[in-house]
Design an enzyme around this catalytic site. Sequence first.
Site, PDB file in Angstrom:
ATOM      1  N   SER A   1       0.851  -1.187   0.000  1.00 63.15           N
ATOM      2  CA  SER A   1       0.000   0.000   0.000  1.00 63.15           C
ATOM      3  C   SER A   1       0.886   1.236   0.000  1.00 63.15           C
ATOM      4  O   SER A   1       2.030   1.207   0.463  1.00 63.15           O
ATOM      5  CB  SER A   1      -0.882  -0.002   1.258  1.00 63.15           C
TER       6      SER A   1
ATOM      7  N   TYR B   1      -3.673   0.160   9.849  1.00 67.46           N
ATOM      8  CA  TYR B   1      -3.503  -0.326   8.476  1.00 67.46           C
ATOM      9  C   TYR B   1      -2.054  -0.132   8.026  1.00 67.46           C
ATOM     10  O   TYR B   1      -1.430  -1.033   7.452  1.00 67.46           O
ATOM     11  CB  TYR B   1      -4.466   0.430   7.562  1.00 67.46           C
TER      12      TYR B   1
ATOM     13  N   LYS C   1       0.846  -2.948   6.797  1.00 68.06           N
ATOM     14  CA  LYS C   1       1.500  -2.895   5.489  1.00 68.06           C
ATOM     15  C   LYS C   1       3.000  -2.629   5.617  1.00 68.06           C
ATOM     16  O   LYS C   1       3.810  -3.178   4.861  1.00 68.06           O
ATOM     17  CB  LYS C   1       0.833  -1.834   4.610  1.00 68.06           C
TER      18      LYS C   1
END
Length: 261
Positions: free
Chosen positions: A151, A164, A168
């Site tokens: 990401s 998040y 990642k």
Amino acid sequence: MPENLFDLSGKVALVTGANSGLGFGFARGLARAGSDVILWGRRADKNEEAAAALRAYGVRVFADVVDVSSEPAIVAGFARALDAMGRVDTVVANAGIASRVPFTDMDVATYRKLIDVNLDGAVFTLREGARHMKARAEAGDPGGSLIICGSGSIFQGVPTMAHYGIAKGALNALAKALAAELGPIGVRCNVIAPGFIETEMTFADPEVGRMIADVVAAKAPLGRAGKPADLEGAVVYLASDMAAYHTGDTLVVDGGKMSAN
């Protein structure tokens, strides 16, 4: 006669979270290049719908209900995949969820729910793939490609999505460790880091999704947000023998947005 340098015929790819969104885009690209596909998702009906679409490319598809937040489910699912398809040459660790919460309001349940899927699910899926590829190498059949869906949050902070970004960022570090550890048996590990891609997940709130897509379109040199199809070329390349000397890398596919900031 011209050669198809990226022909994946005879290879088998496992893609997690593959019945929609980015995962289906990865799976479709692999199938279009001739790879057989193992499709993991949590909903049997959506799995079968996606599998039918992939079979239209003339490849074998094995769809299975696997919840990657459970290590035992991953281990059992990988065993079923080998029983059905015989081998796995490519693993695409893609399954993921997203939520937004201010970091100061982060509770254990919210944090763990995302980490269980996005980080631990990828780790144990990749571990099972690596175990299989190591066994194949010891039997005289070396090689394999481990691919992680990363990401842009690896490189840029996203407010209210710290959990998040944690997942990642950790996976990006893992890819380098696996490249170093598994390279001697011919197994490669790389990350594809998409920018903003228009999917059901990113448009769960259509108004917010459209707003972000418009901002990306204004900033990206290519003038638009991404589509799942924009990731097909990267995954096919990394799964192919043309990437035999490419490992430990992070490929950014974001329409040039980061380069323009």
